[in-house]
Design a protein around this motif. Structure first.
Motif: not given
Lengths: 92, 452
Positions: B219-224, B238-247, B284-294
């Motif tokens: 899992s890991g929406p919270g980590v991303v 850069e966004l793609s890169e940091i997510i890739k590294r984390t996953v 622990d939300s996927v929607a919150r990842i998008l909110e963090a995107f902007g």
């Protein structure tokens, strides 16, 4: 004897007696401390201990729960994790 | 090279503060060797197989949780599609009895969900498939842990719309038989269903699988979300890169634990499913990842592109971390199980139609969406057919978990409880597709060249 490493991570507020209390527990359970590092990260005190568990004979749950008790008494998060998890996650 | 204090802290912080966990370890079990002409003996074999393996799975997973300090949240079992093993016992009452056997064995072993009570009917229904579907309202209302699926289509064969047309009436009946229609949350209708999916409700152990295989869902929406929030200034590369590294990191953790658990259980390791799987826990939300995107709210313009970028980055990291990525490996956006999704529906940022659009680029379908109980059966069937057509045309798995809640209308909320969360009831288009769906038959397999 082949070494079997785990990391103990202590996160929280720096205070007297952290190393003393943990090392006392480790000594009584035949666990050797190989290395200690500490650093303030994102505003919190973080200490890691690399320990050799090869001489430890009890279940890992016993040690984990004793570390939890020390953590709870001192207001710290203390966690033990086998080193393989760090090797897998941080080394390609 | 020695592990640094920064690296140890990063890993520890993921579990302590960012909800990193192994979302599920799912042991797939072949039940074909349990088949017996004496139904009582058949059920006894099934019970013993599920209970014995289930007990070992729980003990093994608990030991690794402590060793690695990463919670293994769910320990589950998937089995051979039950319609296949019941061919010579294919009556409604025997299907219910078999479901109760699976439920009891899972409960005794401490398994929270057991998947595979379903059928592969993409080309047509066998008598056994039809009896299974007929038994589902009883099965889903009389058992707690049994999850069900139907695979009703595939890119290589098109869609069995006759089977789709059985789902709407079945869901409505199940909704009436269970409190807040919660029985419907244990059923998913899919196309291109993978044989090694570890996630419920669609998990099953395919006919091409070995006697047992351990599959793992990280899992890991919270980590991303956490790494995205720390990188507010970076551009999309850069966004793609940091997510890739984390996953990459979280997938490696999943694979380590999966392989070790498979070894301890003496079964082959199957796959890691890299799907980001949210829970109702704050953060622990996927929607919150998008909110963090902007993006202000999930569903706002830009959400589809954002989810496409997110999912592609997840796949880049996951594919490098493990040779055996499988299962669904999309991003789940279950409406009721993700706080950001619930809020987005409540604030009218996200509609059923936009949810459908999002699933074209990422997720595995319309998941855990509550709709008014008054929605006509033919409209439920048509919503399902729309979503499944996206999967068939795009060579991907899609599924639908709809919950028609009796007595509820758009804007109401339904508490489903526990992992299943709180479902805001979504508005459904009022216009009818009844005549179209009533044509029935099969949607032809699509032409796979001429791709525009």
């Amino acid at each position: 004897m082949k070494k079997d490493f785990s990391f103990i991570t202590v996160i929280g507020k720096d205070q007297k007696g952290i190393v003393a209390k943990i090392s006392d527990l480790l000594f009584k359970n035949n666990i050797n401390i190989e290395d200690i590092s500490q650093k303030v990260m994102e505003g919190v005190f973080v200490m890691t201990m690399l320990v050799d568990m090869a001489g430890y004979k009890k279940p890992i749950t016993f040690l984990a729960s004793r570390l939890d008790s020390i953590g709870a008494a001192m207001g710290l998060k203390i966690q033990i994790q086998h080193e393989n998890i760090f090797k897998k996650m941080h080394r390609v | 090279m020695a592990i640094t204090v920064d690296e140890v802290f990063e890993t520890a912080a993921m579990t302590l503060y960012q909800h990193l966990d192994i979302r599920t370890t799912t042991l797939g079990l072949n039940l074909k060797d349990c088949i017996h002409s004496d139904f009582a003996k058949f059920r006894k074999r099934v019970y013993d197989c599920v209970y014995g393996h289930g007990r070992d799975l729980i003990a093994g997973a608990r030991a690794l949780e402590v060793k690695y300090g990463i919670p293994v949240v769910n320990k589950r079992i998937s089995v051979t599609p039950v319609s296949l093993i019941m061919e010579t016992h294919a009556t409604r009452s025997k299907f219910v009895a078999m479901a109760q056997t699976l439920d009891r064995a899972a409960a005794a072993a401490g398994i929270d969900f057991i998947g595979g009570f379903g059928a592969l009917c993409q080309n047509g229904l066998t008598a056994s498939d039809a009896a299974l579907i007929e038994s589902l309202p009883d099965v889903l209302s009389k058992t707690k842990r049994v999850c069900s699926f139907l695979n009703v289509g595939a890119t290589v064969c098109g869609m069995n719309v006759d089977a789709v047309n059985l789902v709407g009436p079945m869901l409505k009946k199940t909704g009436r038989l269970t409190k807040n229609a919660v029985g419907c949350a244990k059923f998913v209708v899919m196309v291109n269903a993978p044989e090694d999916n570890p996630f419920m409700a669609g998990a099953f152990h395919g006919a091409g699988c070995p006697d047992a295989a351990l599959n793992i869902g990280i899992s890991g929406p919270g980590v991303v979300r956490s790494v995205v929030e720390k990188n507010t200034a970076g551009d999309l590369s850069e966004l793609s890169e940091i997510i890739k590294r984390t996953v990459f990191k979280i997938t490696r953790a999943g694979e380590l634990i999966g392989r070790e658990l498979a070894h301890d259980l003496g079964v082959p390791f199957g796959i890691v499913d890299i799907s980001l799987a949210p829970t109702i826990a704050e953060g622990d939300s996927v929607a919150r990842i998008l909110e963090a995107f902007g993006i202000e709210r999930m569903g706002a313009p830009g959400s589809t592109m954002a989810v496409a970028l997110l999912m592609d980055a997840v796949k880049r990291g996951g594919a490098m971390a493990s040779a055996h990525i499988g299962g669904l490996s999309g991003t789940f956006i279950p409406v009721s199980e993700d706080k950001g999704m619930i809020e987005a529906v409540k604030k009218k940022a996200l509609s059923l139609e936009k949810l459908e659009a999002l699933t074209a680029v990422c997720s595995v379908g319309i998941d855990m969406a509550a709709i008014p109980g008054s929605t006509p059966e033919s409209t439920i069937n048509a919503i399902i057919a729309d979503e499944l057509a996206i999967g068939i045309i795009n060579h991907k798995t899609t599924g639908v978990r709809l919950i028609p809640v009796p007595g509820k209308k758009a804007g109401d909320a339904v508490v489903l409880g526990g992992l299943l969360g709180i479902a805001p009831v979504m508005a459904v288009n009022k216009f009818s597709s009844k005549k179209f769906m009533a044509r029935g038959g099969r949607m032809p397999a699509p032409v796979t060249s001429l791709t525009n």
